[in-house]
Design a protein around this motif. Structure first.
Motif, PDB file in Angstrom:
ATOM      1  N   MET A 295       0.835  -1.194   0.000  1.00 52.79           N
ATOM      2  CA  MET A 295       0.000   0.000   0.000  1.00 52.79           C
ATOM      3  C   MET A 295       0.881   1.260   0.000  1.00 52.79           C
ATOM      4  SD  MET A 295      -3.077  -0.991   2.625  1.00 52.79           S
ATOM      5  CE  MET A 295      -4.243  -2.294   2.252  1.00 52.79           C
ATOM      6  N   PRO A 296       0.294   2.420  -0.327  1.00 53.59           N
ATOM      7  CA  PRO A 296       1.082   3.667  -0.342  1.00 53.59           C
ATOM      8  C   PRO A 296       1.744   3.931   1.009  1.00 53.59           C
ATOM      9  CG  PRO A 296      -1.041   3.993  -1.406  1.00 53.59           C
ATOM     10  CD  PRO A 296      -1.097   2.626  -0.799  1.00 53.59           C
ATOM     11  N   ASN A 297       2.913   4.535   0.954  1.00 55.64           N
ATOM     12  CA  ASN A 297       3.697   4.934   2.125  1.00 55.64           C
ATOM     13  C   ASN A 297       4.319   3.756   2.869  1.00 55.64           C
ATOM     14  OD1 ASN A 297       2.932   7.621   1.630  1.00 55.64           O
ATOM     15  ND2 ASN A 297       1.053   7.356   2.851  1.00 55.64           N
ATOM     16  N   ALA A 298       4.134   2.540   2.371  1.00 58.65           N
ATOM     17  CA  ALA A 298       4.781   1.380   2.984  1.00 58.65           C
ATOM     18  C   ALA A 298       6.097   1.107   2.259  1.00 58.65           C
ATOM     19  CB  ALA A 298       3.873   0.160   2.913  1.00 58.65           C
ATOM     20  N   LYS A 299       7.086   0.658   3.002  1.00 58.00           N
ATOM     21  CA  LYS A 299       8.422   0.428   2.455  1.00 58.00           C
ATOM     22  C   LYS A 299       8.878  -0.980   2.789  1.00 58.00           C
ATOM     23  CE  LYS A 299      13.197   2.116   2.763  1.00 58.00           C
ATOM     24  NZ  LYS A 299      14.115   3.081   3.436  1.00 58.00           N
ATOM     25  N   LEU A 300       9.474  -1.651   1.800  1.00 54.14           N
ATOM     26  CA  LEU A 300       9.968  -3.018   1.993  1.00 54.14           C
ATOM     27  C   LEU A 300      11.485  -2.995   2.095  1.00 54.14           C
ATOM     28  CD1 LEU A 300       9.215  -6.100   2.034  1.00 54.14           C
ATOM     29  CD2 LEU A 300       9.766  -6.101  -0.407  1.00 54.14           C
ATOM     30  N   ARG A 301      12.015  -3.597   3.150  1.00 55.27           N
ATOM     31  CA  ARG A 301      13.466  -3.756   3.313  1.00 55.27           C
ATOM     32  C   ARG A 301      13.814  -5.227   3.258  1.00 55.27           C
ATOM     33  NH1 ARG A 301      15.080  -1.316   8.819  1.00 55.27           N
ATOM     34  NH2 ARG A 301      17.067  -2.234   8.186  1.00 55.27           N
ATOM     35  N   THR A 302      14.943  -5.544   2.620  1.00 51.23           N
ATOM     36  CA  THR A 302      15.394  -6.931   2.530  1.00 51.23           C
ATOM     37  C   THR A 302      16.658  -7.112   3.356  1.00 51.23           C
ATOM     38  OG1 THR A 302      16.681  -6.465   0.530  1.00 51.23           O
ATOM     39  CG2 THR A 302      14.406  -7.186   0.232  1.00 51.23           C
ATOM     40  N   GLN A 303      16.757  -8.274   4.000  1.00 54.05           N
ATOM     41  CA  GLN A 303      17.944  -8.651   4.763  1.00 54.05           C
ATOM     42  C   GLN A 303      18.395  -7.545   5.727  1.00 54.05           C
ATOM     43  OE1 GLN A 303      19.771 -11.601   4.919  1.00 54.05           O
ATOM     44  NE2 GLN A 303      18.058 -12.488   3.804  1.00 54.05           N
ATOM     45  N   ALA A 304      17.483  -7.136   6.607  1.00 55.00           N
ATOM     46  CA  ALA A 304      17.849  -6.165   7.639  1.00 55.00           C
ATOM     47  C   ALA A 304      18.918  -6.769   8.550  1.00 55.00           C
ATOM     48  CB  ALA A 304      16.616  -5.768   8.440  1.00 55.00           C
ATOM     49  N   ARG A 305      19.888  -5.951   8.939  1.00 50.80           N
ATOM     50  CA  ARG A 305      21.016  -6.454   9.735  1.00 50.80           C
ATOM     51  C   ARG A 305      21.315  -5.542  10.928  1.00 50.80           C
ATOM     52  NH1 ARG A 305      24.459  -9.828   6.351  1.00 50.80           N
ATOM     53  NH2 ARG A 305      23.546 -10.049   4.284  1.00 50.80           N
ATOM     54  N   THR A 306      20.310  -4.909  11.450  1.00 50.39           N
ATOM     55  CA  THR A 306      20.551  -3.894  12.479  1.00 50.39           C
ATOM     56  C   THR A 306      20.444  -4.414  13.904  1.00 50.39           C
ATOM     57  OG1 THR A 306      18.217  -3.247  12.387  1.00 50.39           O
ATOM     58  CG2 THR A 306      19.737  -2.074  10.935  1.00 50.39           C
ATOM     59  N   LYS A 307      19.930  -5.619  14.090  1.00 48.96           N
ATOM     60  CA  LYS A 307      19.700  -6.120  15.446  1.00 48.96           C
ATOM     61  C   LYS A 307      20.485  -7.402  15.696  1.00 48.96           C
ATOM     62  CE  LYS A 307      16.565  -2.906  16.120  1.00 48.96           C
ATOM     63  NZ  LYS A 307      16.774  -1.782  17.039  1.00 48.96           N
ATOM     64  N   TYR A 308      20.734  -7.644  16.996  1.00 47.40           N
ATOM     65  CA  TYR A 308      21.451  -8.849  17.413  1.00 47.40           C
ATOM     66  C   TYR A 308      20.632  -9.566  18.483  1.00 47.40           C
ATOM     67  CZ  TYR A 308      25.552  -7.145  14.912  1.00 47.40           C
ATOM     68  OH  TYR A 308      26.412  -6.714  13.940  1.00 47.40           O
ATOM     69  N   LEU A 309      20.883 -10.845  18.610  1.00 46.15           N
ATOM     70  CA  LEU A 309      20.115 -11.634  19.572  1.00 46.15           C
ATOM     71  C   LEU A 309      20.481 -11.275  21.001  1.00 46.15           C
ATOM     72  CD1 LEU A 309      18.083 -13.948  19.991  1.00 46.15           C
ATOM     73  CD2 LEU A 309      20.013 -15.554  19.902  1.00 46.15           C
ATOM     74  N   CYS A 310      21.758 -10.988  21.274  1.00 51.54           N
ATOM     75  CA  CYS A 310      22.179 -10.722  22.650  1.00 51.54           C
ATOM     76  C   CYS A 310      23.468  -9.910  22.647  1.00 51.54           C
ATOM     77  CB  CYS A 310      22.379 -12.036  23.418  1.00 51.54           C
ATOM     78  SG  CYS A 310      23.637 -13.117  22.673  1.00 51.54           S
ATOM     79  N   ARG A 311      23.866  -9.524  23.841  1.00 59.33           N
ATOM     80  CA  ARG A 311      25.131  -8.808  24.040  1.00 59.33           C
ATOM     81  C   ARG A 311      25.921  -9.492  25.143  1.00 59.33           C
ATOM     82  NH1 ARG A 311      25.828  -3.589  22.275  1.00 59.33           N
ATOM     83  NH2 ARG A 311      27.164  -3.123  24.067  1.00 59.33           N
ATOM     84  N   GLN A 312      27.239  -9.409  25.008  1.00 65.18           N
ATOM     85  CA  GLN A 312      28.133  -9.855  26.078  1.00 65.18           C
ATOM     86  C   GLN A 312      29.106  -8.723  26.354  1.00 65.18           C
ATOM     87  OE1 GLN A 312      31.122 -12.928  25.357  1.00 65.18           O
ATOM     88  NE2 GLN A 312      30.461 -13.949  27.253  1.00 65.18           N
ATOM     89  N   GLY A 313      28.887  -8.049  27.475  1.00 67.82           N
ATOM     90  CA  GLY A 313      29.670  -6.857  27.742  1.00 67.82           C
ATOM     91  C   GLY A 313      29.286  -5.761  26.759  1.00 67.82           C
ATOM     92  N   ASP A 314      30.259  -5.280  25.987  1.00 68.42           N
ATOM     93  CA  ASP A 314      29.985  -4.257  24.980  1.00 68.42           C
ATOM     94  C   ASP A 314      29.993  -4.829  23.567  1.00 68.42           C
ATOM     95  OD1 ASP A 314      32.639  -4.880  24.858  1.00 68.42           O
ATOM     96  OD2 ASP A 314      33.357  -2.796  24.775  1.00 68.42           O
ATOM     97  N   LYS A 315      29.866  -6.155  23.443  1.00 63.53           N
ATOM     98  CA  LYS A 315      29.939  -6.801  22.133  1.00 63.53           C
ATOM     99  C   LYS A 315      28.601  -7.451  21.783  1.00 63.53           C
ATOM    100  CE  LYS A 315      32.524 -10.285  19.514  1.00 63.53           C
ATOM    101  NZ  LYS A 315      33.592 -11.317  19.578  1.00 63.53           N
ATOM    102  N   ASP A 316      28.056  -7.090  20.609  1.00 64.91           N
ATOM    103  CA  ASP A 316      26.830  -7.730  20.118  1.00 64.91           C
ATOM    104  C   ASP A 316      27.158  -9.098  19.542  1.00 64.91           C
ATOM    105  OD1 ASP A 316      25.010  -5.633  20.665  1.00 64.91           O
ATOM    106  OD2 ASP A 316      25.791  -4.526  18.935  1.00 64.91           O
TER     107      ASP A 316
END
Length: 436
Positions: A295-316
């Motif tokens: 629909m109008p104003n909707a955007k499709l992104r492929t293979q998003a890579r911005t999130k991680y499952l967990c962190r250990q200290g300061d490392k994603d």
């Protein structure tokens, strides 16, 4: 023993005698069988699963499709396992060609002109035919030439005299001139790669029309040198305005020279062997067709890579990469494609769905959806046992998971009316275009 064998995903191959070969069981030569075993072990060491050895006499293929040519010359064509009725071989081959054309990002006009639906030939011959027709069209428009700097010794002056080298001439050679000049030649990386690919086609084309056209084009390019370093020449391929007419042939050139697709057969034997992970082809095709339903104003992104499952200290750690994300304002929906069969009539076996896929979607929801709430979709290919969306799954805490079929014949995602996803049915979209 036939020169070519046609099977489909998850088929079983043997070198023992079979009275009758089918798309699910076929006999290959002993040489081809041994080569496949060696090939499979090489893929396993690199982390990919091409096939598995059931015993000393049987090999079971995995979900890779394409064509393999053994050192003995036997060609094994592997088609998608999607059709169960009618001419399964022709339908599966047509589907695979369509998915490959989409993966190469050819537009509909180019695919139709290339005879995508009309050319009923094995995959390797089809790929070679696309390359040859694109090369023929390119030659009619003209090869791109470029100036090449030449430094040489001549008895006459031409271009610029290299004073330093001339002064170093030994006695008795003062009448020879050390010169440098530019020559307008077709010897550039793109043309060298085309010549190299054409030579591969010359060696492997068996269909008469391909063989004849390849020799005609080779005669026109006989003075052009071939590429000696494929990787380096592809790295120097230009994409400026003057090279725009080369863009349509580059994907086919990459296919033939084993560079473009996720997997290609490497080694001393370099036949026309192309392998495609069916999951990746399906994902790319859905990603290319789905924007037609947005629909109008909707955007499709492929293979998003911005999130991680967990962190250990300061490392994603453990990057999360959903196949598709739909965004509209502050709303987000996660979609993931699966090349697997769903049986909507088998609730007792949980519709043949995998529990691991649900856990994967839960991880995506936690990181990508606002407050971990909203709707997600698992997309499977439409089949005889899966023609309509399943009833949604309630994952609690205001989180819903839909399981929807994608129709590969009509190129549309079959959706339900009660979901909040900004998608419309293709039928309604077509009517709107007709009215407009």
């Amino acid at each position: 023993m036939p020169d070519s064998v046609v099977v489909r995903e998850y088929a079983r191959l043997t070198s023992s005698y079979l009275a009758h070969s089918t798309l699910d069981e076929a006999q290959v030569s002993q040489t081809a069988f041994d080569w496949l075993c060696e090939l499979s072990s090489g893929f396993s060491r690199s982390g990919a699963k091409l096939m598995q050895l059931e015993n000393q006499h049987w090999l079971k293929l995995d979900s890779f499709v394409g064509v393999l040519e053994s050192p003995c010359g036997q060609v094994i064509e592997i088609l998608p396992k999607h059709f169960d009725e009618g001419d399964c071989e022709r339908q599966s081959r047509d589907l695979l060609k369509k998915l490959i054309a989409s993966s190469l990002e050819l537009n509909c006009r180019e695919a139709e002109e290339a005879g995508l639906k009309l050319y009923d030939a094995p995959l390797a011959e089809w790929v070679m035919r696309q390359f040859l027709h694109q090369l023929e069209r390119l030659l009619k428009r003209g090869l791109r030439f470029d100036y090449q700097r030449v430094e040489e010794e001549q008895r006459y002056l031409r271009g610029q005299l290299d004073v330093v080298r001339q002064m170093r001439q030994p006695p008795g050679r003062a009448h020879f001139f050390q010169i440098r000049h530019d020559v307008f030649l077709a010897d550039r990386p793109e043309n060298r790669l085309l010549k190299r690919a054409l030579l591969v086609v010359l060696d492997h084309a068996k269909e008469s029309a391909n063989w004849r056209l390849a020799h005609e084009l080779a005669a026109m390019l006989h003075e052009l040198p071939e590429s000696r370093n494929i990787e380096a020449d592809f790295g120097r391929w230009q994409h400026d305005r003057l090279m725009a007419h080369y863009e349509s042939i580059k994907p086919w050139c990459e296919l033939i020279l084993y560079r473009h697709m996720p997997l290609a057969v490497r080694g001393e034997h370099r036949g026309i062997s192309l392998l495609f992970p069916m999951e990746k082809l399906f994902e790319q095709y859905v990603a290319r067709m789905l924007p037609l339903q947005l629909m109008p104003n909707a955007k499709l992104r492929t293979q998003a890579r911005t999130k991680y499952l967990c962190r250990q200290g300061d490392k994603d750690m453990f990057q999360l990469k959903p196949d598709l994300l739909i965004e509209r304002g502050k709303s987000v929906w996660v979609l993931d494609t699966k090349w697997k069969r769903v049986n909507s009539n088998s609730a007792d076996t949980k519709y043949d769905l995998r529990e691991s896929d649900f856990y994967q979607m839960l991880a995506y929801a936690r990181q990508y959806l606002p407050e971990g709430k909203g709707e997600m979709v698992l997309i499977y290919p439409k089949s005889q046992t899966f023609t309509a969306p399943l009833k949604h799954f309630d994952l609690h805490h205001d989180l819903l998971l839909h399981v929807w079929p994608f129709d590969l014949q009509r190129d549309e995602l079959i959706i339900t009316d009660y979901s909040s996803l900004p998608l419309c049915k293709r039928i309604a979209l077509t009517r709107q275009k007709d009215v407009a």
